[in-house]
Design a protein around this motif. Structure first.
Motif, PDB file in Angstrom:
ATOM      1  N   LEU A   1      36.728  44.269 -74.894  1.00 16.25           N
ATOM      2  CA  LEU A   1      35.975  44.064 -76.134  1.00 16.25           C
ATOM      3  C   LEU A   1      36.771  43.247 -77.141  1.00 16.25           C
ATOM      4  O   LEU A   1      38.000  43.307 -77.179  1.00 16.25           O
ATOM      5  CB  LEU A   1      35.602  45.411 -76.754  1.00 16.25           C
ATOM      6  CG  LEU A   1      34.585  46.234 -75.983  1.00 16.25           C
ATOM      7  CD1 LEU A   1      34.431  47.600 -76.629  1.00 16.25           C
ATOM      8  CD2 LEU A   1      33.250  45.528 -75.934  1.00 16.25           C
ATOM      9  N   SER A   2      36.042  42.516 -77.951  1.00 13.32           N
ATOM     10  CA  SER A   2      36.656  41.811 -79.073  1.00 13.32           C
ATOM     11  C   SER A   2      35.623  41.699 -80.191  1.00 13.32           C
ATOM     12  O   SER A   2      34.415  41.722 -79.947  1.00 13.32           O
ATOM     13  CB  SER A   2      37.148  40.427 -78.658  1.00 13.32           C
ATOM     14  OG  SER A   2      36.070  39.626 -78.254  1.00 13.32           O
ATOM     15  N   VAL A   3      36.115  41.602 -81.389  1.00 13.23           N
ATOM     16  CA  VAL A   3      35.232  41.488 -82.550  1.00 13.23           C
ATOM     17  C   VAL A   3      34.459  40.181 -82.447  1.00 13.23           C
ATOM     18  O   VAL A   3      35.009  39.140 -82.098  1.00 13.23           O
ATOM     19  CB  VAL A   3      36.056  41.535 -83.858  1.00 13.23           C
ATOM     20  CG1 VAL A   3      35.183  41.248 -85.063  1.00 13.23           C
ATOM     21  CG2 VAL A   3      36.733  42.884 -84.000  1.00 13.23           C
ATOM     22  N   GLY A   4      33.163  40.256 -82.732  1.00 11.30           N
ATOM     23  CA  GLY A   4      32.324  39.068 -82.721  1.00 11.30           C
ATOM     24  C   GLY A   4      31.530  38.866 -81.442  1.00 11.30           C
ATOM     25  O   GLY A   4      30.729  37.938 -81.365  1.00 11.30           O
TER      26      GLY A   4
ATOM     27  N   THR B   1      30.399  49.666 -82.751  1.00 10.10           N
ATOM     28  CA  THR B   1      29.623  49.475 -83.972  1.00 10.10           C
ATOM     29  C   THR B   1      29.232  48.010 -84.062  1.00 10.10           C
ATOM     30  O   THR B   1      30.088  47.126 -83.980  1.00 10.10           O
ATOM     31  CB  THR B   1      30.449  49.873 -85.211  1.00 10.10           C
ATOM     32  OG1 THR B   1      30.886  51.222 -85.050  1.00 10.10           O
ATOM     33  CG2 THR B   1      29.632  49.746 -86.475  1.00 10.10           C
ATOM     34  N   PHE B   2      27.935  47.783 -84.206  1.00  5.02           N
ATOM     35  CA  PHE B   2      27.415  46.423 -84.296  1.00  5.02           C
ATOM     36  C   PHE B   2      26.975  46.134 -85.721  1.00  5.02           C
ATOM     37  O   PHE B   2      26.435  46.997 -86.407  1.00  5.02           O
ATOM     38  CB  PHE B   2      26.216  46.239 -83.361  1.00  5.02           C
ATOM     39  CG  PHE B   2      26.585  46.234 -81.910  1.00  5.02           C
ATOM     40  CD1 PHE B   2      26.981  45.069 -81.290  1.00  5.02           C
ATOM     41  CD2 PHE B   2      26.536  47.399 -81.165  1.00  5.02           C
ATOM     42  CE1 PHE B   2      27.324  45.059 -79.954  1.00  5.02           C
ATOM     43  CE2 PHE B   2      26.873  47.404 -79.830  1.00  5.02           C
ATOM     44  CZ  PHE B   2      27.271  46.232 -79.224  1.00  5.02           C
ATOM     45  N   ASP B   3      27.215  44.921 -86.144  1.00  2.73           N
ATOM     46  CA  ASP B   3      26.735  44.443 -87.436  1.00  2.73           C
ATOM     47  C   ASP B   3      25.986  43.142 -87.183  1.00  2.73           C
ATOM     48  O   ASP B   3      26.587  42.157 -86.742  1.00  2.73           O
ATOM     49  CB  ASP B   3      27.904  44.220 -88.400  1.00  2.73           C
ATOM     50  CG  ASP B   3      27.454  43.778 -89.775  1.00  2.73           C
ATOM     51  OD1 ASP B   3      26.338  44.158 -90.183  1.00  2.73           O
ATOM     52  OD2 ASP B   3      28.215  43.045 -90.435  1.00  2.73           O
ATOM     53  N   LYS B   4      24.686  43.168 -87.406  1.00  2.87           N
ATOM     54  CA  LYS B   4      23.818  42.007 -87.162  1.00  2.87           C
ATOM     55  C   LYS B   4      23.896  41.537 -85.712  1.00  2.87           C
ATOM     56  O   LYS B   4      23.909  40.344 -85.425  1.00  2.87           O
ATOM     57  CB  LYS B   4      24.159  40.875 -88.115  1.00  2.87           C
ATOM     58  CG  LYS B   4      23.939  41.224 -89.565  1.00  2.87           C
ATOM     59  CD  LYS B   4      24.313  40.092 -90.471  1.00  2.87           C
ATOM     60  CE  LYS B   4      24.166  40.531 -91.923  1.00  2.87           C
ATOM     61  NZ  LYS B   4      24.718  39.557 -92.842  1.00  2.87           N
ATOM     62  N   GLY B   5      23.982  42.484 -84.790  1.00  2.00           N
ATOM     63  CA  GLY B   5      23.950  42.157 -83.372  1.00  2.00           C
ATOM     64  C   GLY B   5      25.267  41.738 -82.760  1.00  2.00           C
ATOM     65  O   GLY B   5      25.307  41.380 -81.593  1.00  2.00           O
ATOM     66  N   VAL B   6      26.355  41.776 -83.533  1.00  2.00           N
ATOM     67  CA  VAL B   6      27.664  41.434 -82.983  1.00  2.00           C
ATOM     68  C   VAL B   6      28.618  42.605 -83.181  1.00  2.00           C
ATOM     69  O   VAL B   6      28.484  43.389 -84.118  1.00  2.00           O
ATOM     70  CB  VAL B   6      28.258  40.146 -83.609  1.00  2.00           C
ATOM     71  CG1 VAL B   6      27.415  38.942 -83.291  1.00  2.00           C
ATOM     72  CG2 VAL B   6      28.444  40.290 -85.087  1.00  2.00           C
ATOM     73  N   CYS B   7      29.578  42.705 -82.293  1.00  2.00           N
ATOM     74  CA  CYS B   7      30.541  43.801 -82.319  1.00  2.00           C
ATOM     75  C   CYS B   7      31.417  43.696 -83.565  1.00  2.00           C
ATOM     76  O   CYS B   7      32.075  42.686 -83.790  1.00  2.00           O
ATOM     77  CB  CYS B   7      31.400  43.750 -81.061  1.00  2.00           C
ATOM     78  SG  CYS B   7      32.693  44.990 -81.013  1.00  2.00           S
TER      79      CYS B   7
END
Length: 124
Positions: free
Chosen positions: A69-72, A109-115
């Motif tokens: 996993l990675s942010v974004g 946790t997703f914000d606007k469909g991205v991790c």
């Protein structure tokens, strides 16, 4: 791909088609745009079809998922990676969970469909 970039490329293709070939150029550019959209739709459907064949919220190894996993990362990419639809834990904030056979749990946790963030909870 960023939607703004995609729409900008579509606009550039239409303008280039117009200046290069007139109406036939616009028709060609429009055909290319529709073909691109069909490819994207087909990719999404394939990911969802593959994910529908697996148990909801199950992965072979939560630790391996955690390491990849990675942010974004968009949710579609994570579903493709896990080959499973996640189990929704919370709607606000949007949290999805995947668990392996040992009981280890990855909550993303997703914000606007991205991790945006994730946690790994191991039993014991």
């Amino acid at each position: 791909m960023n939607p703004v970039v995609g729409w900008a490329l579509a606009f550039i293709a239409l303008v280039a088609g117009w200046f290069s070939y007139g109406w036939p150029g616009i028709a060609l550019a429009f055909s290319v745009i529709v073909f691109w959209l069909l490819i994207q739709f087909n990719r999404s459907v394939r990911v969802m079809r593959d994910a529908s064949e697996a148990p909801v919220g199950h992965v072979p190894s939560a630790v391996m998922l955690h390491s990849k996993l990675s942010v974004g990362q968009p949710m579609l990419q994570i579903v493709r990676m896990t080959k499973s639809l996640g189990r929704r834990v919370s709607e606000s904030p949007e949290i999805w969970s995947w668990t392996d056979d040992s009981g280890a749990d990855v909550r993303i946790t997703f914000d606007k469909g991205v991790c945006a963030s994730w946690t790994l909870d191991r039993p014991g």
